[in-house]
Each structure stands twice: as C-alpha cells, then as structure tokens.
Design a protein around this motif. Structure first.
Motif, PDB file in Angstrom:
ATOM      1  N   HIS A   1      -0.310   5.416   3.476  1.00  0.00           N
ATOM      2  CA  HIS A   1      -1.036   4.657   2.466  1.00  0.00           C
ATOM      3  C   HIS A   1      -2.479   5.161   2.393  1.00  0.00           C
ATOM      4  N   VAL A   2      -2.930   5.406   1.174  1.00  0.00           N
ATOM      5  CA  VAL A   2      -4.315   5.845   0.970  1.00  0.00           C
ATOM      6  C   VAL A   2      -4.996   4.876   0.008  1.00  0.00           C
ATOM      7  N   HIS A   3      -6.158   4.354   0.384  1.00  0.00           N
ATOM      8  CA  HIS A   3      -6.928   3.498  -0.524  1.00  0.00           C
ATOM      9  C   HIS A   3      -7.736   4.416  -1.438  1.00  0.00           C
TER      10      HIS A   3
ATOM     11  N   CYS B   1      -4.173   2.073  -4.921  1.00  0.00           N
ATOM     12  CA  CYS B   1      -3.616   2.607  -3.685  1.00  0.00           C
ATOM     13  C   CYS B   1      -2.636   3.718  -4.032  1.00  0.00           C
TER      14      CYS B   1
HETATM   15 NI    NI Z   1      -4.799   0.491  -0.466  1.00  0.00          NI
END
Ligand code: NI
Length: 136
Positions: free
Chosen positions: A87-89, A95
């Motif tokens: 997961h990458v913000h 996201c």
């Molecule tokens: Ni995120």
C-alpha cells in the motif's frame, strides 16, 4: 538448447513485422518472435483457466465510504489467491495498492472484478502473467 527453424512469410507481412520490431526496439527478429510466442502461451493459460500469476494495481480515494473495509474483506475472501500486497499513500486523498496474485485464472479475474467494481476505486488494472510451470 536453441533450435533453429525457418519461417516463410509474404514480403509485405515481413516488411510490416520488421517495422513493428524496429518500433519495439528489438535488435533482431528471433527475440521478437520468442516474445510473441510467449505472449500467445500466456494468453492460452488465461483462456484455459490454468494456474497463473498476475499483479492487480488499484488506485482509490480512502475517504470514500467503507472502501477500505470492502477492499480488505474482498482480499480476505480470496486470501488463497493473494501472495502479497503493498500500500502506498499517494497524496492526501489517494492510495495505490499493488496486489500480487496466483491461482486459477478465473479466480484471479473474479477477485479483480470484485475489487474493480467497488465504489471509490478510480483505476484498476490486472497485469496477466504466467506461472513458470507452463512456459520454459
Ligand atoms: Ni493510503
């Protein structure tokens, strides 16, 4: 071990093929043909619902009502098919999630469709690849 075989093509088709491989930056015809054959075999694995691997990429707005809960629920329902996820913000709202999957092609497609159709998911993509067993 490499095997050689000769291929007969109409001149026009060969001209178009050479233009294609030049555009794709291949340095010779053999490598381009090998890749086309592998692509055809991967497609066959997916078409025949065999064991495959792939990568699902999702972009979603985490503010959207319950989207995160629903994504998690769907992924737990398919936990046998999910190898790993990251997961990458991306920014304040968005996201990016990358999910590595393996299993029967139909199940992987079903998971992809379920994730894609969730409200709040802005972009979804399935990169179809194959297990090593099918192609040498
Ligand atoms: Ni995120």
């Amino acid at each position: 071990m490499l095997q050689r075989f000769s291929v007969s093509l109409e001149e026009q088709l060969l001209t178009e093929f050479d233009r294609y491989i030049h555009g794709c930056r291949y340095t010779n015809r053999s490598e381009a043909i090998r890749d086309l054959i592998r692509k055809a075999l991967v497609k066959k694995q997916w078409d025949e619902d065999l064991e495959v691997m792939g990568v699902i990429t999702l972009v979603y707005d985490h503010h959207q009502n319950q989207v995160q809960d629903r994504l998690t629920e769907a992924q737990h329902d398919f936990h046998h098919q999910i190898v790993s996820s990251t997961h990458v913000h991306m920014d304040h709202d968005n996201c990016l999630e990358v999910i590595i999957v393996r299993g029967k092609a139909g199940q992987v497609r079903e998971l992809t469709e379920r994730l894609t159709s969730l409200r709040g998911v802005k972009d979804a993509n399935l990169a179809m690849s194959c297990t090593g067993g099918g192609i040498r």
